[in-house]
Write an enzyme that holds these catalytic residues in place. Structure first.
Site, PDB file in Angstrom:
ATOM      1  N   LYS A  55      31.852  35.911   1.872  1.00 23.69           N
ATOM      2  CA  LYS A  55      31.697  37.232   0.941  1.00 23.69           C
ATOM      3  C   LYS A  55      31.701  38.563   1.730  1.00 23.69           C
ATOM      4  O   LYS A  55      31.623  39.716   1.311  1.00 23.69           O
ATOM      5  CB  LYS A  55      30.233  36.814   0.164  1.00 23.69           C
ATOM      6  CG  LYS A  55      30.309  36.018  -0.753  1.00 23.69           C
ATOM      7  CD  LYS A  55      29.125  35.905  -1.441  1.00 23.69           C
ATOM      8  CE  LYS A  55      27.782  35.373  -0.880  1.00 23.69           C
ATOM      9  NZ  LYS A  55      27.875  34.049  -0.249  1.00 23.69           N
ATOM     10  N   LYS A  56      31.599  38.517   3.019  1.00 21.18           N
ATOM     11  CA  LYS A  56      31.241  39.768   3.846  1.00 21.18           C
ATOM     12  C   LYS A  56      32.564  40.511   3.891  1.00 21.18           C
ATOM     13  O   LYS A  56      33.553  40.440   3.529  1.00 21.18           O
ATOM     14  CB  LYS A  56      30.640  39.381   5.415  1.00 21.18           C
ATOM     15  CG  LYS A  56      29.232  38.641   5.127  1.00 21.18           C
ATOM     16  CD  LYS A  56      28.095  39.544   4.594  1.00 21.18           C
ATOM     17  CE  LYS A  56      26.929  38.941   4.183  1.00 21.18           C
ATOM     18  NZ  LYS A  56      26.125  38.380   5.322  1.00 21.18           N
TER      19      LYS A  56
END
Ligand SMILES: *Cc1c(COP(=O)(O)O)cnc(C)c1O
Length: 378
Positions: free
Chosen positions: A180-181
């Site tokens: 998700k980063k």
């Protein structure tokens, strides 16, 4: 319309690099990890980089090389992901929670001064959501008190403060490439430092304590020389199975090329959100956003009726999140609780909204419309 909260941007470029790994048929710790480390050193401008299998692993290792005594105290923000405060615990140290700044949500330098005692050996600033901690001021304070500074850059990969990349201000910087980063390798992380010797000391600890890597050893298996000891290695420190692998590094090399463009797109999206919610009465931006140069992982709003807002968005199939419940409220940290009144109050109003590079303008407008309708009580 369904809108996700986060989504990795992966495609043909990543697939092409993965194909190379398959063709070489070397998937573990190998030459691409080294290539990615070298590329990362050039990108952020640092002396040494160590590829690991998560940001959490990088944070764990970051405290392992200084020889701090057992029970030493490490200052960490109350407003962060659990991994930041797990790092001292993994190492047998004690986290001391620092309250957050009510506007930026990052750690409050005033509370840092209050919480710092002579037993404290390090501080772990987190650039929360991407908002940079005032590293010049934090470093002045840390140097006076003899604290090591470990930057948790999980939310600001590629970001800078005063023209210098975040992660290179402190003694060590840690990045996360979780899916998700800001950029991803599936799971992965990187530790950087200008202290090359320190990183050399940490290197075997990411590979169960082994001081040579298998890729180099494997070259020796068939080399034509009179050396029957090519297999030899020594273990003198307790290490972990924390190495990055070539499959992850291949994805990382492709993602790094896109990182600045992905961060630019996130900024554009934030600008569109901010234009869309300007003047609303029940909502305001989560933090001050620098839409000219900032690198952000979280776009969010503050709203006194937080749960009503989450439900209203859910009805329109818009995903939301809360980053984060203060760590002091988790049972794990009960013994380390301390007083962090700002974090424990403000978090109740915080909502994270969808933000990822492939979010379309139409999707942003759809979310904005939902926010505007909520604001007008519809
Ligand atoms: C995601 C995150 C981490 C941990 O990274 P992983 O790669 O998931 O282990 C650490 N700190 C913060 C603030 C994070 O958001």
């Amino acid at each position: 319309m369904q809108v996700r909260l986060f989504k990795p941007s992966v495609g043909e470029a990543e697939l092409a690099r993965i194909r190379e790994v398959f063709e070489r048929s070397w998937l573990g710790l190998g030459p691409l990890v080294t290539e990615f480390e070298e590329a990362w050193k050039r990108y952020v401008g640092t002396g040494a980089a160590l590829g690991v299998n998560s940001g959490t692993a990088a944070l764990h290792l970051s405290l392992a090389g200084y020889g701090f005594r057992p029970g030493a105290k490490v200052l960490v923000p109350a407003m962060t992901f659990v991994a930041t405060a797990a790092a001292p615990l993994y190492n047998g140290f004690e986290p001391v929670f620092v309250d957050m700044d009510p506007e930026t949500l990052s750690l409050s330098l005033e509370d840092l001064e209050r919480k710092c005692t002579p037993e404290c050996v390090a501080v772990m600033p987190v650039h929360l959501g991407g908002h940079p901690v005032a590293m010049d001021r934090l470093l002045d304070f840390a140097r006076q008190r003899g604290l090591k500074v470990i930057e948790d850059c999980a939310h600001c990969t590629g970001g800078s403060y005063q023209g210098k990349k975040l992660g290179t201000w402190g003694d060590i910087g840690c990045y996360s490439f979780e899916e998700k980063k800001c950029m991803t390798t599936g799971d992965g992380g990187m530790l950087v430092s200008d202290d090359v010797e320190l990183v050399d000391r940490l290197r075997p600890r990411r590979w169960v304590g082994i001081d040579k890597d298998t890729w180099r050893r494997a070259g020796g298996y068939t080399r034509q020389e009179e050396d029957a000891r090519h297999w030899y290695y020594e273990v003198s420190v307790l290490g972990y199975k924390y190495n990055m692998n070539d499959l992850a590094a291949a994805i990382g090399l492709a993602q790094l090329e896109k990182l600045d463009a992905m961060n630019r797109r996130r900024r554009e999206i934030i600008r569109r959100y901010l234009d869309g919610i300007r003047g609303l009465s029940r909502l305001r931006p989560l933090m001050p956003y620098d839409t000219a140069a900032g690198v952000y992982w979280i776009f969010g709003v503050r709203c006194e009726q937080r749960d009503d807002l989450i439900i209203a968005l859910k009805r329109r199939e818009i995903a939301t999140g809360v980053h984060y419940m203060p760590l002091t409220l988790h049972p794990l940290f009960k013994a380390h609780r301390g007083s962090v009144p700002v974090a424990e109050e403000v978090w109740k109003t915080m909502v994270t909204l969808p933000l990822f590079p492939d979010l379309t303008d139409a999707e942003v407008d759809y979310v904005v419309q939902a926010l505007r309708d909520f604001d007008r009580g519809r």
